[in-house]
Design a protein around this motif. Structure first.
Motif, PDB file in Angstrom:
ATOM      1  N   LYS A 177      36.175  14.360  54.403  1.00  0.00           N
ATOM      2  CA  LYS A 177      35.795  15.582  53.698  1.00  0.00           C
ATOM      3  C   LYS A 177      34.999  15.252  52.437  1.00  0.00           C
ATOM      4  O   LYS A 177      33.975  15.876  52.152  1.00  0.00           O
ATOM      5  CB  LYS A 177      37.069  16.351  53.349  1.00  0.00           C
ATOM      6  CG  LYS A 177      36.834  17.691  52.718  1.00  0.00           C
ATOM      7  CD  LYS A 177      38.149  18.316  52.317  1.00  0.00           C
ATOM      8  CE  LYS A 177      38.759  17.566  51.173  1.00  0.00           C
ATOM      9  NZ  LYS A 177      40.095  17.956  50.818  1.00  0.00           N
ATOM     10  N   PHE A 180      31.409  14.355  53.176  1.00  0.00           N
ATOM     11  CA  PHE A 180      30.556  15.485  53.521  1.00  0.00           C
ATOM     12  C   PHE A 180      30.230  16.319  52.285  1.00  0.00           C
ATOM     13  O   PHE A 180      29.079  16.721  52.069  1.00  0.00           O
ATOM     14  CB  PHE A 180      31.243  16.356  54.578  1.00  0.00           C
ATOM     15  CG  PHE A 180      30.296  17.298  55.271  1.00  0.00           C
ATOM     16  CD1 PHE A 180      29.648  16.913  56.423  1.00  0.00           C
ATOM     17  CD2 PHE A 180      30.038  18.559  54.751  1.00  0.00           C
ATOM     18  CE1 PHE A 180      28.762  17.769  57.059  1.00  0.00           C
ATOM     19  CE2 PHE A 180      29.151  19.423  55.381  1.00  0.00           C
ATOM     20  CZ  PHE A 180      28.514  19.025  56.535  1.00  0.00           C
ATOM     21  N   ILE A 181      31.237  16.564  51.464  1.00  0.00           N
ATOM     22  CA  ILE A 181      31.012  17.448  50.317  1.00  0.00           C
ATOM     23  C   ILE A 181      30.105  16.777  49.284  1.00  0.00           C
ATOM     24  O   ILE A 181      29.187  17.406  48.750  1.00  0.00           O
ATOM     25  CB  ILE A 181      32.357  17.876  49.696  1.00  0.00           C
ATOM     26  CG1 ILE A 181      33.127  18.728  50.708  1.00  0.00           C
ATOM     27  CG2 ILE A 181      32.143  18.659  48.414  1.00  0.00           C
ATOM     28  CD1 ILE A 181      34.539  19.033  50.305  1.00  0.00           C
ATOM     29  N   ARG A 184      26.719  16.992  50.323  1.00  0.00           N
ATOM     30  CA  ARG A 184      26.153  18.328  50.195  1.00  0.00           C
ATOM     31  C   ARG A 184      25.627  18.581  48.784  1.00  0.00           C
ATOM     32  O   ARG A 184      24.735  19.410  48.594  1.00  0.00           O
ATOM     33  CB  ARG A 184      27.198  19.375  50.560  1.00  0.00           C
ATOM     34  CG  ARG A 184      27.225  19.636  52.048  1.00  0.00           C
ATOM     35  CD  ARG A 184      27.039  21.101  52.320  1.00  0.00           C
ATOM     36  NE  ARG A 184      26.500  21.313  53.651  1.00  0.00           N
ATOM     37  CZ  ARG A 184      26.492  22.492  54.263  1.00  0.00           C
ATOM     38  NH1 ARG A 184      27.031  23.535  53.675  1.00  0.00           N
ATOM     39  NH2 ARG A 184      25.950  22.631  55.439  1.00  0.00           N
ATOM     40  N   VAL A 185      26.192  17.882  47.801  1.00  0.00           N
ATOM     41  CA  VAL A 185      25.655  18.019  46.448  1.00  0.00           C
ATOM     42  C   VAL A 185      24.199  17.569  46.443  1.00  0.00           C
ATOM     43  O   VAL A 185      23.311  18.249  45.913  1.00  0.00           O
ATOM     44  CB  VAL A 185      26.497  17.204  45.439  1.00  0.00           C
ATOM     45  CG1 VAL A 185      25.899  17.293  44.052  1.00  0.00           C
ATOM     46  CG2 VAL A 185      27.939  17.683  45.446  1.00  0.00           C
TER      47      VAL A 185
ATOM     48  N   VAL B 426      26.430  26.105  49.202  1.00  0.00           N
ATOM     49  CA  VAL B 426      26.570  25.170  50.327  1.00  0.00           C
ATOM     50  C   VAL B 426      27.618  24.103  50.022  1.00  0.00           C
ATOM     51  O   VAL B 426      28.278  23.598  50.925  1.00  0.00           O
ATOM     52  CB  VAL B 426      25.229  24.498  50.737  1.00  0.00           C
ATOM     53  CG1 VAL B 426      24.201  25.538  51.137  1.00  0.00           C
ATOM     54  CG2 VAL B 426      24.708  23.578  49.662  1.00  0.00           C
ATOM     55  N   ILE B 427      27.780  23.794  48.736  1.00  0.00           N
ATOM     56  CA  ILE B 427      28.830  22.834  48.375  1.00  0.00           C
ATOM     57  C   ILE B 427      30.194  23.505  48.498  1.00  0.00           C
ATOM     58  O   ILE B 427      31.130  22.961  49.085  1.00  0.00           O
ATOM     59  CB  ILE B 427      28.616  22.333  46.941  1.00  0.00           C
ATOM     60  CG1 ILE B 427      27.240  21.686  46.816  1.00  0.00           C
ATOM     61  CG2 ILE B 427      29.701  21.354  46.544  1.00  0.00           C
ATOM     62  CD1 ILE B 427      26.861  21.383  45.383  1.00  0.00           C
ATOM     63  N   ALA B 430      31.330  24.193  52.112  1.00  0.00           N
ATOM     64  CA  ALA B 430      31.810  22.962  52.751  1.00  0.00           C
ATOM     65  C   ALA B 430      33.210  22.642  52.249  1.00  0.00           C
ATOM     66  O   ALA B 430      34.091  22.253  53.012  1.00  0.00           O
ATOM     67  CB  ALA B 430      30.862  21.799  52.464  1.00  0.00           C
ATOM     68  N   ALA B 431      33.431  22.851  50.942  1.00  0.00           N
ATOM     69  CA  ALA B 431      34.719  22.485  50.361  1.00  0.00           C
ATOM     70  C   ALA B 431      35.837  23.365  50.917  1.00  0.00           C
ATOM     71  O   ALA B 431      36.844  22.864  51.419  1.00  0.00           O
ATOM     72  CB  ALA B 431      34.659  22.573  48.838  1.00  0.00           C
ATOM     73  N   MET B 434      36.215  22.931  54.922  1.00  0.00           N
ATOM     74  CA  MET B 434      36.706  21.633  55.384  1.00  0.00           C
ATOM     75  C   MET B 434      38.117  21.354  54.883  1.00  0.00           C
ATOM     76  O   MET B 434      38.907  20.714  55.573  1.00  0.00           O
ATOM     77  CB  MET B 434      35.757  20.530  54.939  1.00  0.00           C
ATOM     78  CG  MET B 434      34.498  20.535  55.770  1.00  0.00           C
ATOM     79  SD  MET B 434      33.491  19.101  55.499  1.00  0.00           S
ATOM     80  CE  MET B 434      32.603  19.043  57.049  1.00  0.00           C
ATOM     81  N   GLN B 438      41.024  20.604  57.388  1.00  0.00           N
ATOM     82  CA  GLN B 438      41.803  19.382  57.237  1.00  0.00           C
ATOM     83  C   GLN B 438      43.298  19.692  57.259  1.00  0.00           C
ATOM     84  O   GLN B 438      44.081  19.034  57.933  1.00  0.00           O
ATOM     85  CB  GLN B 438      41.423  18.697  55.918  1.00  0.00           C
ATOM     86  CG  GLN B 438      42.266  17.483  55.578  1.00  0.00           C
ATOM     87  CD  GLN B 438      42.354  17.272  54.082  1.00  0.00           C
ATOM     88  OE1 GLN B 438      41.402  17.514  53.355  1.00  0.00           O
ATOM     89  NE2 GLN B 438      43.493  16.847  53.605  1.00  0.00           N
TER      90      GLN B 438
END
Lengths: 655, 510
Positions: A177, A180-181, A184-185, B426-427, B430-431, B434, B438
C-alpha cells in the motif's frame, strides 16, 4: 505482408504475449499446480525472441531510421479537441530499454521457477509477473504521454500486487500500500504536467510535443517558467517511480516482496522508468536547464543519502535496496548534468549487476532457510560456490572495478559531470563511489566470509540453489562482467554511444555539452584514476573490517569505528528518521485531521440538518396546542388576525 | 435502423409499469413467478433501451423520437419526451443497473418480494422518465415518482435504523424538489406573461430559447440548484447519503448510487444551465468551490469510516464532486468528463455496493474492523472486489480514469490551481480504498470470519452474474470510451454554446 507491418505485429506481440500469459495463468494456473509457470515463462521467452529481432532491426539494421518505428493501433479517447490514441513507438532508446527489460525479465522468470517452486501461490506469482512485463513493455513502447501514464500506473499496480504477494503478512500488505500511495504522490505531479502540456500545445503525442513546445517557447507563446514548471512536474513523476528523495521511502519496504520481484521490478526495470521518462522528454528539459539542475541535485543527494544508509543496514535485501536508490541517484545526476547517454548506459549495466545481486541474495536467503539478516550468515563462500562467485562479480561491477560493467558507465557519469562543469556533482559522486565499494564488500564479508553465524539447526542444510536459479545467475554475471566492455569501448564512442548519440546529441548541444573529445592521457585519464582508486580504497577498507575469503573480519575494529561515530551510526541505521517523520505527519496528524472532519460532518453539518428538522417538529408540536377545537378560541384568533392585518394596512397606507 | 412512428420512448418508460401491474395480480405465494416476471420486465426494458441505442442517430443534433401529447392544455402542459445522446446513455445505465439490482435481490430480500419488485419497477419508470421528459411539469412528476418507491425500499427492506434514514432522505429531497416546483411555476408564469399564452410555458425546447430576466434566473437557478445539489449530493447537503446507504438494502444502494445521484448531475446539464445561463455564471464560482471541498473532504472523511457502506458513501461524495466540478467549469472536456464520470461512478460504485452486499449476506456485518484475510478463503471475491477498488481509485485502463482525467484536464485549462486541488484526490482515494482493502482482504482470516466456518463461501454463480457484466463495462469504458464520448459530443456542445451566452464566469478563481 511487408516487413513494416510484420514488425508492427511483433511490437504488438511484445504486449499481447505477456497479457495473454497473465490471463491464462490467472484463469487456469491454479489447476496447473506445480506447472503453473509454463505458460508465463513460455510467453516471456517468446517476447525475448521477438524483442531481440526488433532490437536488431532498430539498432543494427537501422530499419526505421533515426526516428524509429511509429504506428497507431486505435483511437482511444476522442473528446472533441482532446484526441488521444493508443499508439506505439520504437526507437533506439526504447530498443535499449527492451534489451534490459526482456533479458532480465526472462532470466527472472526462469529463476522464479526454482525460487517459487514450493509456494502454493506460484500461479498468482507468475500471473502477476506476466502482467508486470506487459505493463513495463507498454511503458517503453507508448508513444504519447497519456498511454505512458497508463503503463506508469499499471507497473505501479503490478508492483503493489507483487510486494503484497504474501498478503497474510501484515508488513507485506502495508509495504504494498505504501508503495502505491507514495508513487501516487509523484503521479499527481506527472498528471498535472500532462494536463499542462495538453493545455499549451493541444496534443500529447511525443513527437508533436517535442517539436511544438520548444517552438512555442521560442516564439514567446509560453514563458520560460511554464517550461520549467512542466519539466518539474514530469520530474515529480520520475521521483516517485524511481524512488528519489523525498519519495524514496517506499522502495526499501518493497523488499517485502519475493526476491525475484525485487530483482526485476525494484532494481532492474520499473524503478528505471523515471530515468527513461526524463531521457525520453529530453527535448523539453533542453529548454529548461534550471529544471535539470534540480534533477542533478535530487539525484546526487539521493545517491549519497541512500549510500550512507546502506552502510549500516543488516538485512541483505535492504542494503541492496538502498544501493539501488543510490545508483538511481547517479543516473538522475547524470541526466541533470546533461550526460544522457551515460545515464542510460548506467541504467543498462545497473540492470544487469543489480538484477544479479538481488537474485544472488535470493539464492543466499534460500540456502539459509529464508534468513535475511546478515548477522546470521557468514562463511557461506565454500558452501554455495556459484552464488558466491556470481555475487562477487556483481559486487566488483557495482563497485566500479575495471573492466567490469559498472566501471565504464559510472566513470562516464563522473567524468561528464566534471567536464560539464558540475564539480559538486562529481565531488559527491566520488564519495558515493567510495561508500558503494565499502557497503558492497561489507555485505560480501558479512555474508560469505569470516566465521559462520548461521543458526546451528540450519547449518547442515545449507545448499546451493537448483539450476533453475544458478543458470540465470551465471548468465547475468557474464552480462555484468562484459556489458561495459561491449557497449562502452572505445570510451565515449562505444556501441551505446553509436546507438543513442543521434537521439540526444541535439539536447546535449543545446546544453553546450558533449563537444569535448575523450583524452585518456589527459583529464579523462586522471578522473578514471581518481574514481578507480577511491573504489579500490573502499573495497580494501571493507575487506579489512569484514573479512575476505580466508582472512577473518576484525570485529573489534568495527566496534571501535561504530563507537567513534555513534551519532551518525544511529542516524544511518534509523534511515535518517524519514519513516518516523512520515508516520508522524501522515499517519498520526493526518489521521487526527480525518477524525476531526468526520466529527465535524456528524455533529456540525448533520447536526444542523437534524437541528432544523427538530426545530420544525417542535414548532409543529407547539402550534398544535393552538388547535383546541373550541370555536371561541378560533373566533378570537380570527379577530386578532383581522386587527393585525388592519393595523398593518393602516401603517403601510399612511406612511 | 430507424423506428419512425414507433413510440419507443414511451415503450421504455412504461414497460416497467406494465410489468408492475401484471405482478400486482400474481398471488403472493407464487414467489418464483413474481421473480420471473420482474426479471423479465427488467430485461425487456433493457432490451428496448439497447434497441433505442441501435436506432439512435449519433450524428443528428437535437432530440430524437420526440413524442408530444397534450396533457393539461389550459396551462400548456404536455406529455413530451425525447432522447439525445446524454439521456440515452443514462437511460441505458438505468436499465442495466435495474436488472442487475433485481437479480442481486433474489436471496437477500426475504420478505414481501412482490411489493419489493413492484416498488423497484415503478422506481425504474420514474428514473427513465426523468431522463426523457422534455416538459418541465412532466419532469417534476417523474422526479417525485422516483422518491416514493425509494422511500419504501429503504423504509421496509432496510436495516435497523431504516425509518430515520428514509424519512431524512425523503424530507431532504422534498425540500429541494418543492423549491424546484416553485421555480418551474415561476418560469411558466413569466413565460406566459411575456407571450400572453400558456402554450409552451412548460416546454423545455421553447423555454430554453426564451431568455429569462436576470433576477428570475438568479432565484430560479438557486431553487434548481438546491434540488439538484441535494440529489447529487453536494457538500454540505450530503449527510442524508451515508444514512440512506447504510440502511438501504443492497439493491437500493446500487440504484441510489448508480442512478439517483445522477439525476442531480443530469438536471444541472439538461435544465439549470440552458434555462438560466446568466445565473449559472453567477453561481458557478460557489459551486466550483463546493465541488472542490466535496472532492477532498469526502475522501478524507471516507478514510476513517468504520463501516464499509459508509466508506463507499463518502467516496461517492468525493466522486460526485468531479461531476459538479466538470459541469460548472463550462469547458468541453470537463463536461464530457463529468458525464463519463456519472456513467463510470454508476457502474463502479454500484458494483462496490454489490461487493459489500456479498460479504454482508454471509456475515450480516459491514464493520471493517471485523473483517480480514478474505483473500485466502474467498479468492474470487477478493479479486473482483479488488478490481472495483482499483477502478474506483481511478486506475488507468479502467473506466473511472478517463472521466476523472477529462474533468481534471478541463479544469486545468480554466484554472490550474483548482485542477491541482482536485487532482490531489488521487492520493487520498488510493489511501482510503487501499487501506480498506488491506483490512478486509489481506492478513490472516479474522476470528469473526473464522467463526462463520463453512458459511463463508466464495461468490455464487448468481452473484458472479451480477458483477461480471459491470466488470466488462468498466474495462470497455476504460479502453474504448469513444462510443459514449461520441454520443455526448453534440449535447455538450449545445449546452456550452447556450451557457457561453451567459458571459464569462465571475472570477474568483486564479
Amino acid at each position: 505482408m511487408d516487413t513494416g507491418s510484420l514488425d508492427q505485429w511483433l511490437v504488438l506481440a511484445l504486449l499481447g504475449l505477456p497479457l495473454a500469459g497473465f490471463g491464462l495463468t490467472a484463469l487456469f494456473g491454479r489447476r496447473m499446480g506445480t506447472k503453473a509457470w509454463i505458460i508465463a515463462v513460455a510467453a516471456i521467452v517468446a517476447v525475448w525472441v521477438a524483442a531481440m529481432y526488433l532490437v536488431d532491426q532498430t539498432l543494427f539494421q537501422h530499419a526505421y531510421g533515426d526516428g524509429g518505428l511509429h504506428f497507431r493501433l486505435y483511437e482511444w479517447i476522442p473528446a472533441g479537441s482532446f484526441q488521444v490514441d493508443v499508439n506505439f513507438g520504437l526507437d533506439a532508446l526504447s530498443a535499449v530499454m527492451l534489451i534490459v527489460v526482456t533479458s532480465v525479465g526472462m532470466l527472472v522468470h526462469i529463476y522464479s521457477v526454482g525460487y517459487m517452486a514450493h509456494d502454493p501461490g506460484r500461479w498468482r506469482f507468475f500471473a502477476y509477473l506476466n502482467f508486470f512485463m506487459f505493463s513495463m513493455l507498454l511503458l517503453v513502447l507508448a508513444d504519447n504521454f497519456l498511454l505512458l501514464f497508463v503503463a506508469w500506473e499499471l507497473v505501479g499496480l503490478s508492483s503493489y500486487l507483487l510486494i503484497g504477494f504474501w498478503y497474510r503478512r501484515r508488513s507485506a500488505a502495508l509495504a504494498a500500500k505504501k508503495a502505491f500511495i507514495v508513487n501516487r504522490v509523484g503521479d499527481l505531479g506527472f498528471a498535472l504536467g500532462i494536463m499542462a502540456i495538453w493545455t499549451t500545445v493541444g496534443t500529447l503525442n511525443f513527437g508533436d510535443v517535442f517539436t511544438r513546445l520548444p517552438q512555442l517557447l521560442a516564439s514567446g507563446g509560453i514563458q520560460e517558467w511554464q517550461m520549467i514548471g512542466i519539466c518539474l512536474l514530469i520530474f515529480a513523476g520520475a521521483v516517485g517511480k524511481s524512488a528519489q528523495f523525498p519519495l524514496h521511502v517506499w522502495l526499501p519496504d518493497a523488499m517485502e516482496g519475493p526476491t525475484p520481484v525485487s530483482a526485476l521490478i525494484h532494481a532492474a526495470t520499473m524503478v528505471n522508468a523515471g530515468v527513461y521518462l526524463i531521457a525520453r522528454t529530453n527535448p523539453l528539459f533542453a529548454e529548461a536547464p534550471e529544471a535539470l539542475v534540480v534533477v542533478a541535485a535530487i539525484g546526487i543527494f539521493t545517491a549519497i543519502l541512500a549510500a550512507s544508509i546502506a552502510l549500516t543496514q543488516t538485512d541483505i535485501k535492504r542494503v541492496l535496496a538502498y544501493s539501488t536508490l543510490s545508483q538511481l541517484g547517479y543516473m538522475f545526476a547524470s541526466l541533470g548534468v546533461g550526460a544522457y547517454v551515460p545515464a542510460i548506459f548506467h541504467l543498462v549495466t545497473h540492470g544487469f549487476f543489480k538484477g544479479l545481486l538481488f537474485l544472488g541474495s535470493g539464492s543466499v536467503i534460500h540456502s539459509v532457510d529464508e534468513e535475511q539478516d546478515m548477522n546470521k550468515m557468514g562463511a557461506l563462500w565454500r558452501r554455495i560456490g556459484i552464488t558466491h562467485v556470481t555475487m562477487l562479480i556483481g559486487s566488483l561491477a557495482i563497485a566500479g572495478i575495471p573492466p567490469l560493467a559498472g566501471f565504464f558507465s559510472k566513470d562516464e557519469i563522473l567524468g561528464d559531470s566534471f567536464k560539464n562543469g558540475f564539480i559538486w556533482v562529481w565531488g559527491i559522486g566520488v564519495v558515493v563511489a567510495l561508500l558503494t565499494a565499502f557497503y558492497m564488500f561489507r555485505l560480501m564479508g558479512k555474508t560469505f566470509y569470516g566465521p559462520s553465524h548461521v543458526d546451528p539447526h540450519v547449518e547442515p542444510h545449507i545448499h546451493e540453489s537448483p539450476k533453475w536459479m544458478t543458470i540465470p545467475l551465471i548468465l547475468l554475471a557474464i552480462a555484468a562482467a562484459v556489458a561495459g566492455l561491449v557497449l562502452g569501448l572505445p570510451f565515449d564512442g562505444g556501441l551505446i554511444h553509436q546507438w543513442l548519440d543521434p537521439l540526444f546529441s541535439a539536447t546535449e548541444s543545446v546544453l553546450g555539452h558533449g563537444g569535448s573529445t575523450f583524452q585518456i592521457a589527459g583529464i579523462d585519464g586522471v578522473l578514471i584514476l581518481v574514481s578507480t582508486a577511491v573504489a579500490a580504497f573502499g573495497l580494501f577498507a571493507a575487506w579489512r573490517l569484514f573479512g575476505f575469503f580466508g582472512i577473518g573480519p576484525q570485529a573489534a575494529r568495527v566496534a571501535a569505528v561504530t563507537d567513534r561515530f555513534k551519532g551518525l551510526y544511529t542516524a544511518s541505521k534509523n534511515k535518517w528518521y524519514f519513516d518516523d517523520l512520515n508516520d508522524l505527519l501522515f499517519v498520526r496528524i493526518g489521521g487526527l485531521l480525518a477524525a476531526g472532519l468526520w466529527w465535524f460532518d456528524v455533529h456540525v453539518i448533520d447536526g444542523t440538518v437534524n437541528g432544523i428538522a427538530s426545530l420544525t417538529q417542535s414548532s409543529g408540536r407547539g402550534l398544535r396546542q393552538v388547535q383546541t377545537g373550541h370555536v371561541q378560541n378560533y373566533a378570537l384568533g380570527i379577530a386578532a388576525g383581522l386587527i393585525v392585518i388592519a393595523l398593518g394596512y393602516i401603517v403601510l397606507v399612511t406612511r | 435502423m430507424d423506428l419512425h412512428g414507433l413510440p419507443i420512448l414511451s415503450g421504455i418508460i412504461f414497460t416497467p409499469l406494465v410489468g408492475a401491474i401484471l405482478i400486482a395480480f400474481v398471488p403472493r405465494d407464487r414467489q418464483r413467478l413474481v421473480l420471473w416476471l420482474a426479471m423479465g420486465t427488467a430485461l425487456v426494458t433493457f432490451g428496448l433501451s439497447l434497441l433505442l441505442v441501435a436506432a439512435f442517430h449519433t450524428a443528428a443534433p437535437g432530440f430524437q423520437y420526440v413524442e408530444t401529447v397534450d396533457w393539461i392544455p389550459a396551462f400548456g402542459i404536455q406529455y413530451k419526451v425525447g432522447v439525445d445522446g446524454l439521456s440515452l446513455i443514462l437511460v441505458v445505465l438505468t436499465t442495466t443497473l435495474t436488472w442487475i439490482s433485481i437479480l442481486a435481490s433474489i436471496g437477500p430480500i426475504k420478505t414481501r418480494m412482490k411489493e419489493f419488485v413492484i416498488a423497484f419497477l415503478i422506481l425504474e419508470v420514474g428514473m427513465i422518465g426523468v431522463f426523457l421528459a422534455l416538459d418541465l411539469f412532466l419532469f417534476y412528476i417523474f422526479w417525485e415518482v422516483v422518491l416514493v418507491p425509494m422511500y419504501l425500499i429503504i423504509g421496509i427492506w432496510g436495516g435497523a435504523n431504516r425509518i430515520y434514514a428514509t424519512i431524512k432522505f425523503v424530507l431532504y429531497t422534498l425540500v429541494g424538489s418543492l423549491l424546484m416546483l416553485v421555480a418551474i411555476l415561476a418560469t411558466a408564469f413569466s413565460f406566459q406573461a411575456a407571450t400572453g399564452s400558456w402554450t409552451g410555458a412548460f416546454d423545455y425546447l421553447q423555454l430554453r430559447n426564451f431568455g429569462f430576466d436576470g433576477s428570475l434566473q438568479f432565484f430560479a437557478f438557486g431553487a434548481f440548484f438546491l434540488a439538484f445539489a441535494i440529489k447529487v449530493p453536494m457538500f454540505p447537503f450530503h449527510t442524508w447519503l451515508p444514512d440512506a446507504h447504510v440502511e438501504a438494502p443492497t439493491a437500493g444502494s446500487v440504484i441510489l448510487a448508480g442512478v439517483l445521484l445522477k439525476l442531480g448531475g443530469y438536471g444541472f446539464i439538461r435544465f439549470a444551465l440552458p434555462l438560466f445561463p446568466a445565473a449559472a455564471h453567477q453561481w458557478a464560482p460557489l459551486i466550483i468551490v463546493l465541488s472542490l471541498i466535496a472532492i477532498i473532504y469526502g475522501a478524507i472523511v471516507a478514510m476513517v469510516q468504520p463501516d464499509l457502506k459508509k466508506l463507499v458513501a463518502y467516496s461517492s461524495v468525493s466522486h460526485m464532486g468531479f461531476v459538479t466540478l466538470g459541469i460548472f467549469i463550462f469547458q468541453s472536456q470537463g463536461m464530457q468528463g463529468a458525464i463519463l464520470q456519472m456513467v463510470n461512478h454508476g457502474i463502479i460504485t454500484g458494483a462496490l455496493f454489490l461487493c459489500v452486499g456479498v460479504i454482508y449476506e454471509r456475515t450480516h456485518d459491514r464493520s471493517i474492523a471485523k473483517m480480514g484475510g478474505l483473500a485466502g478463503s474467498t479468492p474470487v471475491y477478493a479479486a473482483i472486489f479488488g478490481f472495483f477498488m482499483l477502478a474506483s481509485l481511478g486506475l488507468p485502463g479502467l473506466g473511472g480514469f478517463v472521466g476523472e482525467f477529462l474533468v481534471f484536464l478541463g479544469t486545468f485549462a480554466v484554472s490550474p490551481i483548482a485542477a491541482a486541488v482536485a487532482t490531489f484526490v488521487v492520493i487520498l482515494s488510493a489511501a482510503y480504498l487501499m487501506w480498506m482493502y488491506q483490512r478486509v482482504v489481506f492478513g490472516e482470516l479474522s476470528d469473526f470470519l473464522k467463526s462463520l466456518g463453512h458459511h463463508l463461501t466464495d461468490m455464487s454463480p448468481r452473484e458472479l452474474l451480477t458483477l461480471t457484466p459491470l466488470m466488462a463495462l468498466t474495462v470497455i469504458l476504460g479502453l474504448a470510451p469513444g462510443f459514449v464520448l461520441n454520443l455526448i459530443q453534440s449535447p455538450v456542445g449545445d449546452v456550452l454554446a447556450r451557457v457561453s451566452v451567459g458571459g464569462p464566469t465571475v472570477g474568483i478563481l486564479p
